[in-house]
Design a protein around this motif. Structure first.
Motif, PDB file in Angstrom:
ATOM      1  N   VAL A  59     181.405  46.544  83.555  1.00  0.00           N
ATOM      2  CA  VAL A  59     182.011  47.576  82.486  1.00  0.00           C
ATOM      3  C   VAL A  59     183.209  48.133  83.286  1.00  0.00           C
ATOM      4  O   VAL A  59     183.384  48.102  84.537  1.00  0.00           O
ATOM      5  CB  VAL A  59     181.008  48.656  82.357  1.00  0.00           C
ATOM      6  CG1 VAL A  59     180.218  48.127  81.430  1.00  0.00           C
ATOM      7  CG2 VAL A  59     180.292  49.392  83.412  1.00  0.00           C
ATOM      8  N   VAL A  63     184.283  54.727  77.608  1.00  0.00           N
ATOM      9  CA  VAL A  63     183.683  54.416  76.323  1.00  0.00           C
ATOM     10  C   VAL A  63     185.027  54.336  75.408  1.00  0.00           C
ATOM     11  O   VAL A  63     185.863  55.163  75.394  1.00  0.00           O
ATOM     12  CB  VAL A  63     182.768  55.563  75.962  1.00  0.00           C
ATOM     13  CG1 VAL A  63     182.189  55.479  74.688  1.00  0.00           C
ATOM     14  CG2 VAL A  63     181.549  55.652  76.983  1.00  0.00           C
ATOM     15  N   GLU A  68     181.495  52.484  72.364  1.00  0.00           N
ATOM     16  CA  GLU A  68     180.706  51.480  73.238  1.00  0.00           C
ATOM     17  C   GLU A  68     181.330  51.428  74.564  1.00  0.00           C
ATOM     18  O   GLU A  68     182.464  51.792  74.827  1.00  0.00           O
ATOM     19  CB  GLU A  68     181.116  50.176  72.424  1.00  0.00           C
ATOM     20  CG  GLU A  68     180.402  49.995  71.027  1.00  0.00           C
ATOM     21  CD  GLU A  68     181.225  48.860  69.974  1.00  0.00           C
ATOM     22  OE1 GLU A  68     180.780  48.424  69.044  1.00  0.00           O
ATOM     23  OE2 GLU A  68     182.459  48.478  70.587  1.00  0.00           O
ATOM     24  N   ASP A  69     180.744  51.033  75.379  1.00  0.00           N
ATOM     25  CA  ASP A  69     180.919  51.007  76.751  1.00  0.00           C
ATOM     26  C   ASP A  69     182.136  49.847  77.141  1.00  0.00           C
ATOM     27  O   ASP A  69     181.817  48.631  76.600  1.00  0.00           O
ATOM     28  CB  ASP A  69     179.787  50.317  77.866  1.00  0.00           C
ATOM     29  CG  ASP A  69     178.912  51.709  78.230  1.00  0.00           C
ATOM     30  OD1 ASP A  69     177.617  51.453  78.499  1.00  0.00           O
ATOM     31  OD2 ASP A  69     179.281  52.718  78.047  1.00  0.00           O
ATOM     32  N   GLN A  70     183.193  50.102  77.417  1.00  0.00           N
ATOM     33  CA  GLN A  70     184.390  49.269  77.255  1.00  0.00           C
ATOM     34  C   GLN A  70     184.002  48.189  78.509  1.00  0.00           C
ATOM     35  O   GLN A  70     183.884  48.809  79.793  1.00  0.00           O
ATOM     36  CB  GLN A  70     185.705  49.947  77.585  1.00  0.00           C
ATOM     37  CG  GLN A  70     186.286  50.308  76.372  1.00  0.00           C
ATOM     38  CD  GLN A  70     187.729  50.845  76.367  1.00  0.00           C
ATOM     39  OE1 GLN A  70     187.817  51.594  77.303  1.00  0.00           O
ATOM     40  NE2 GLN A  70     188.725  50.428  75.839  1.00  0.00           N
ATOM     41  N   LYS A  71     184.172  47.088  78.402  1.00  0.00           N
ATOM     42  CA  LYS A  71     184.045  45.900  79.256  1.00  0.00           C
ATOM     43  C   LYS A  71     185.537  45.799  80.131  1.00  0.00           C
ATOM     44  O   LYS A  71     186.455  46.050  79.444  1.00  0.00           O
ATOM     45  CB  LYS A  71     183.691  44.550  78.978  1.00  0.00           C
ATOM     46  CG  LYS A  71     182.398  44.553  78.370  1.00  0.00           C
ATOM     47  CD  LYS A  71     181.237  44.597  79.274  1.00  0.00           C
ATOM     48  CE  LYS A  71     179.890  44.465  78.855  1.00  0.00           C
ATOM     49  NZ  LYS A  71     179.300  45.532  78.045  1.00  0.00           N
TER      50      LYS A  71
END
Ligand code: P6P
Length: 346
Positions: A59, A63, A68-71
């Motif tokens: 990650v 967010v 959503e958790d940004q990769k």
């Protein structure tokens, strides 16, 4: 006499685009925008394939607007896509899953296409090296709508003009496609004259035409739904899902295949037939997938291949977004399979 086909009569994406331009199917600006998108996809393909080596798994620690958790690769892919589009000088507005609002492109100097994209869909699969993909759609500016609004003097900010440009029904799409990063790197494209499939030849870094005018089978016995959400579904949908497990006339039930990456599940459905679905449920009232840069481009492609894209009741391409990250339920694939689920949901 037609020239003898040499064994090296290979059609690259670049040559194919120039042929479409020569035939008047697309203009020069569109040719350049699509070429810049294919360059972005080649760069993302190499980043994805080397992610564990170059410490691009995991990650980013932020967010996105979706919550959503940004990769790390979400962020990098978004920068790659945005930079390629901006430097093409032919795009007026870009809208990305990873950006809160659409962006007006200052660098454009000829042509002002509106490009919507999900730079890396299915990125939760990256750390396990499972298929991911980039999805895009291209519109003309929404001049008609802007003119109406301008007449009433109702529009002032650049940001609002960008949002109006982007919020168009999928039926206005001029081009749509995706690049799947899998065992092969596959670039799928339609400019409204059928669906064309190109495979990246790593020997010289070009997309080579490998399938033309793809037609999805009218029916198929493969379904791709996340059945982990079964308990949250409407009763009518549960009845549909249960019906797939009965042997039926053929004596064989359907097979379940679910990659958890829309591009991978869609591409298999396009070639083998069947259905992919992401329904609404008690938690997600409009499902999970975004209309603008996931459902509409995929529905344009599937219709060009003789398939169907629906929200369970209406054609995806007929829905006009009211906000850029709007979600809709999606049922997409073979006509007979989408018809079947629509009958259960009626
Ligand atoms: P779930 C990936 O996040 C994605 O947007 C699609 O690519 C994929 O089909 C779907 O969501 C998977 O969602 O809830 O089944 O993990």
């Amino acid at each position: 006499a037609s020239a003898k086909k040499s064994s090296y009569d290979i059609l690259t994406l670049t040559t194919w685009l120039l042929k479409q331009e020569q035939a008047g199917v697309i203009d020069n600006e569109m040719t350049i925008v699509l070429a810049s998108i294919s360059t972005a996809c080649k760069q993302i393909a190499s980043l994805v394939q080397r992610a564990p080596i170059s410490n691009l798994t995991g990650v980013q620690g932020a967010v996105n607007v979706q919550g959503e958790d940004q990769k790390k690769l979400d962020v990098v892919s978004n920068e790659v896509f945005s930079n390629c589009l901006k430097s093409s000088g032919r795009t007026g507005v870009i809208a990305s899953e990873e950006e809160d609002v659409p962006v007006a492109v200052e660098e454009s100097y000829s042509g002002n296409y509106v490009v919507v994209f999900d730079p890396l869909d299915g990125s939760s699969n990256i750390d396990a090296a499972v298929s991911t993909g980039s999805i895009f759609g291209i519109y003309s500016p929404n001049d008609e709508c802007l003119a109406d609004i301008d007449d009433n003097g109702a529009l002032d900010s650049i940001e609002q003009r960008c949002i109006v440009n982007v919020c168009q029904p999928g039926s206005n799409l001029l081009a749509a496609g995706y690049c799947m990063y899998s065992s092969s790197v596959i670039f799928v494209l339609t400019v409204g004259t059928g669906v064309y499939v190109f495979t990246l030849d790593p020997m010289y870094g070009e997309f080579v035409l490998t399938q033309e005018k793809v037609q999805i089978p009218k029916a198929g016995k493969i379904y791709a739904f996340n059945e982990g959400n079964y308990a949250l579904w409407d009763d009518k949908l549960k009845q549909y899902m249960d019906s797939l497990k009965e042997p039926g006339d053929s004596g064989k039930p359907y097979s379940a295949r679910y990659i958890g990456s829309l591009v991978g599940d869609f591409h298999r459905t396009l070639l083998y037939g069947g259905i992919y679905g992401y329904p609404r449920d008690k938690k997600s009232k409009n499902g999970k997938l975004r209309l603008l840069y996931e459902c509409a481009p995929m529905s344009f492609i599937v219709e060009q291949a003789g398939g169907k894209g629906s929200d369970g009741h209406q054609r995806i391409l007929d829905i006009t977004p009211t906000e850029i990250h709007q979600r809709v339920p999606l049922y997409i694939g073979s006509v007979e399979e989408v018809d079947k689920v629509e009958k259960f949901l009626a």
